[in-house]
Scaffold this active site. Structure first.
Site, PDB file in Angstrom:
ATOM      1  N   GLU A   6     112.511 -61.010 -12.965  1.00  0.00           N
ATOM      2  CA  GLU A   6     111.064 -60.775 -12.992  1.00  0.00           C
ATOM      3  C   GLU A   6     110.661 -59.899 -14.173  1.00  0.00           C
ATOM      4  OE1 GLU A   6     109.218 -62.557 -11.299  1.00  0.00           O
ATOM      5  OE2 GLU A   6     110.764 -63.340  -9.956  1.00  0.00           O
ATOM      6  N   GLU A  29     111.567 -70.596 -16.486  1.00  0.00           N
ATOM      7  CA  GLU A  29     112.486 -70.071 -15.474  1.00  0.00           C
ATOM      8  C   GLU A  29     113.915 -69.985 -16.001  1.00  0.00           C
ATOM      9  OE1 GLU A  29     111.797 -68.690 -12.557  1.00  0.00           O
ATOM     10  OE2 GLU A  29     109.686 -69.009 -13.055  1.00  0.00           O
TER      11      GLU A  29
END
Length: 303
Positions: free
Chosen positions: A135, A201
């Site tokens: 993150e 991602e």
């Protein structure tokens, strides 16, 4: 994603918003939709992170937090941010049993990271570190602006499309046209989400593994999150599906493969890429992380 791409995305979503407005109310509807989109874009840029956190039911972890699990989570996340050379993010938690996490904020100086209690209770301390490093990678790459603004605008498009079933102009296709708007407008917004999700991602996985120092931690975490997300309903995410792309794992439905309508790459592909990275970094797995005890029962890398 860079600032230019972010504004290109905003322009594309605004055009889609205007198109739905035209189908709902003609030229007047399009003009209204444009005005709303302009205001929404400006508001989203400055406040989308607050909107997302509120809609997901997140609460900030206090400085004097009593829970050992949350204190460890906050302390380790701050250490990871410092290691990555990032400003200290605000740290949030969501009280849901589904394991998941996301980051938000318009830039690294206004970033927030959020984990669910399901994630903190299910994963080891090392695995949580891998997830939060992922993150923080989104924060470092400034993905969070695009992700957050897309979520708010795409959600608004979905709501506007739903209004078409009640207010659609009969001269533009009647009830069938309204149903088509209701189906295809959210789908088009979803396609924009998907366009920014997959390569982002993979890159966040790679950089996150570098930040925490061990790709195996994140690979093991992804295995657990994948199983947990499939088995547990995240009602907040179900109520706001336009935000699904923000999470580390799709919180809505566990479909396999990188198919057209998934918001994330296949978990198996992400794990394989992380294991290859571990080989490149000459890091071997240390024990069976996937079978280890949760974070509050183990000494971790910063303990």
């Amino acid at each position: 994603m860079g600032t230019i791409k972010t504004f290109m995305l905003l322009a594309a979503l605004t055009a889609l918003f205007m198109a739905v407005g035209y189908l709902v109310g003609g030229a007047v509807g399009m003009a209204i939709a444009f005005g709303v989109a302009v205001v929404m874009n400006a508001f989203s840029y400055w406040n989308a992170d607050k909107i997302v956190l509120r809609m997901q039911g997140a609460r900030e972890v206090a400085e004097d937090e009593r829970s050992p699990v949350l204190r460890t989570f906050a302390s380790d996340t701050k250490a990871l941010a410092e290691h990555a050379g990032l400003p200290q993010p605000r740290i949030y938690v969501i009280d849901t049993p589904q394991p998941n996490a996301f980051a938000t904020g318009r830039d690294p100086n206004h970033a927030a990271v959020c984990a669910t209690m399901g994630l903190l209770n299910m994963l080891t301390r090392e695995e949580v570190a891998g997830v939060m490093a992922h993150e923080l990678s989104h924060v470092q790459h400034r993905d969070t602006l695009t992700m957050t603004v897309t979520a708010t605008i795409a959600g608004a498009i979905g709501m506007l499309a739903n209004f078409a079933i009640f207010f659609g102009n009969r001269e533009r296709g009647g009830i069938l046209g309204a149903i088509a708007i209701m189906i295809f407008a959210p789908m088009a917004a979803g396609l924009v989400q998907m366009a920014i999700s997959r390569s982002r991602e993979y890159e966040a996985d790679r950089r996150g593994a570098e930040i925490c120092g061990n790709p195996h931690w994140l690979a093991s975490a992804l295995q657990k999150i994948d199983r947990g997300a499939r088995a547990t309903v995240n009602q907040r995410a179900e109520d706001n599906p336009a935000m699904a792309h923000m999470y580390i794992m799709n919180p809505l439905a566990g479909r396999k493969g990188d198919n057209l309508f998934s918001t994330h790459p296949a978990t198996a592909n992400r794990i394989e890429a992380l294991r290859k990275l571990a080989t490149e970094m000459n890091i071997a797995p240390s024990g069976n992380l996937a079978a280890a005890e949760p974070a509050d029962h183990r000494a971790g890398p910063w303990g």
